[in-house]
Design an enzyme around this catalytic site. Structure first.
Site, mmCIF file in Angstrom:
data_model
loop_
_atom_site.group_PDB
_atom_site.id
_atom_site.type_symbol
_atom_site.label_atom_id
_atom_site.label_comp_id
_atom_site.label_asym_id
_atom_site.label_seq_id
_atom_site.Cartn_x
_atom_site.Cartn_y
_atom_site.Cartn_z
ATOM 1 N N HIS A 68 0.851 -1.184 0.000
ATOM 2 C CA HIS A 68 0.000 0.000 0.000
ATOM 3 C C HIS A 68 0.893 1.241 0.000
ATOM 4 O O HIS A 68 0.713 2.132 -0.798
ATOM 5 C CB HIS A 68 -0.952 -0.006 1.200
ATOM 6 C CG HIS A 68 -1.955 1.122 1.174
ATOM 7 N ND1 HIS A 68 -3.066 1.163 1.951
ATOM 8 C CD2 HIS A 68 -1.996 2.254 0.444
ATOM 9 C CE1 HIS A 68 -3.776 2.261 1.701
ATOM 10 N NE2 HIS A 68 -3.132 2.946 0.792
ATOM 11 N N GLU A 115 0.570 8.244 -3.542
ATOM 12 C CA GLU A 115 1.461 7.855 -2.441
ATOM 13 C C GLU A 115 2.645 8.809 -2.319
ATOM 14 O O GLU A 115 3.072 9.152 -1.229
ATOM 15 C CB GLU A 115 1.935 6.411 -2.617
ATOM 16 C CG GLU A 115 0.832 5.370 -2.428
ATOM 17 C CD GLU A 115 0.234 5.384 -1.019
ATOM 18 O OE1 GLU A 115 0.997 5.384 -0.035
ATOM 19 O OE2 GLU A 115 -1.014 5.394 -0.909
ATOM 20 N N HIS A 119 2.691 10.873 1.024
ATOM 21 C CA HIS A 119 3.645 10.302 1.984
ATOM 22 C C HIS A 119 5.102 10.489 1.580
ATOM 23 O O HIS A 119 5.956 10.757 2.417
ATOM 24 C CB HIS A 119 3.370 8.804 2.155
ATOM 25 C CG HIS A 119 1.961 8.497 2.544
ATOM 26 N ND1 HIS A 119 1.448 8.811 3.777
ATOM 27 C CD2 HIS A 119 0.942 7.916 1.858
ATOM 28 C CE1 HIS A 119 0.174 8.434 3.844
ATOM 29 N NE2 HIS A 119 -0.164 7.886 2.680
#
Ligand SMILES: *[C@@H]1O[C@H](CO)[C@@H](O)[C@H](O)[C@H]1NC(C)=O
Ligand SMILES: *[C@@H]1O[C@H](CO)[C@@H](O)[C@H](O)[C@H]1NC(C)=O
Ligand SMILES: *[C@@H]1O[C@H](CO)[C@@H](O)[C@H](O)[C@H]1NC(C)=O
Ligand SMILES: *[C@@H]1O[C@H](CO)[C@@H](O)[C@H](O)[C@H]1NC(C)=O
Ligand SMILES: *[C@@H]1O[C@H](CO)[C@@H](O)[C@H](O)[C@H]1NC(C)=O
Length: 252
Positions: A68, A115, A119
């Site tokens: 993930h 992502e 992040h």
């Protein structure tokens, strides 16, 4: 499912410590825009459960745990000027497609961009993660080193119709890795009696040593949710029977 499975855990731990832990002070100071995060989460999700949570059609999700993301514990969307550029990770695309697939959307690039934006731009305060190439490579490297799929198989935990006690899964993983990961589940849906395993998060120090995930019922990430996959429905698993599904259709 991974070919490079042979190396035993002890060697792995050893190698992990020596190879990744020896470089001191590899990080840059955080400015106010880059919150001072303390640990990294390496997050696996179970594609069948991802499909189960979605309205989207989802054909033949892979029957192995996929990535993930690699997240910091606190920060999100740290540097909006740093745009995702798939060309920078062109060398990684073969592995990315296999181990970091987007099972719900046709355009996988969007997932990687998401992502990175959310992040990666925060993790990039570490020198070892301060480019897209480094960030995505490191995640792939952790995926290979953790080798969750092989460990689960060795521990006899397999997807299918057998339900597991959450505690049994947790204990098995803790004994294999010497740290307790965070396990997230989809609560029982109407007509179901068991929760469904969905994500496993391993916690790392900034030096990439595995560490225990501190237990907390208030899970900041699941609380804040993840609009991308609808994983806001996932929460810390309860100590009850747990479904590890091998089929999406059975449960729709
Ligand atoms: C923020 O992104 C820019 C690229 O747009 C980059 O040059 C800069 O180093 C980044 N800042 C930090 C602290 O990561
Ligand atoms: C994307 O990355 C490639 C390779 O590093 C570079 O040549 C290209 O200019 C970048 N594109 C943009 C829009 O920054
Ligand atoms: C896929 O998504 C990326 C990132 O949002 C975008 O740049 C690209 O154009 C999209 N590709 C297609 C074929 O839609
Ligand atoms: C994680 O916690 C367990 C139990 O408290 C402990 O035995 C183990 O050494 C810890 N692992 C690490 C890497 O700190
Ligand atoms: C765990 O139990 C609590 C209290 O009954 C419930 O609110 C929560 O949804 C459950 N979580 C899962 C993953 O089943």
């Amino acid at each position: 499912m991974k070919p490079t499975t042979q190396c035993c855990l002890i060697f792995w731990c050893f190698c992990f410590g020596i190879c990744n832990g020896s470089a001191p002070s590899q990080f840059v100071h955080s400015s106010p825009h880059f919150p001072d995060w303390k640990k990294l989460y390496f997050v696996y999700h179970w594609p069948v459960t991802v499909c189960k949570m979605s309205e989207n059609d989802c054909n033949n999700p892979p029957m192995y745990w996929t990535i993930h993301g690699l997240w910091t514990d606190k920060a999100e969307d740290c540097n909006k000027t740093w745009h995702f550029n798939v060309t920078e990770i062109k060398d990684l695309l073969v592995d990315m497609r296999q181990y970091w697939p987007d099972v719900l959307h046709e355009n996988r690039t969007k997932f990687w961009k998401h992502e990175w934006d959310k992040h990666g731009t925060c993790a990039a305060t570490l020198e070892s993660l301060n480019s897209q190439k480094k960030y995505f490579s490191k995640a792939l490297e952790l995926y290979e080193k953790l080798d969750l799929n092989s460990y689960l198989l060795k521990l006899g935990i397999k997807p299918g119709s057998t339900y597991y006690q959450l505690e049994a899964i947790k204990e098995a993983l803790t004994s294999a890795y010497n740290v307790t990961p965070k396990i997230q589940c989809l609560p029982p849906e109407q007509g179901e009696e068991v929760q469904t395993i969905g994500q496993i998060k391993f916690c790392f120090t900034k030096e990439f040593f595995l560490r225990n995930c501190t237990e907390s019922k208030v899970d900041s990430y699941s609380a804040r949710g993840n609009a991308f996959f609808g994983t806001e429905e996932l929460s810390l698993c309860n100590d009850t029977l747990t479904n590890y599904p091998s089929h999406v259709q059975l449960y729709k």
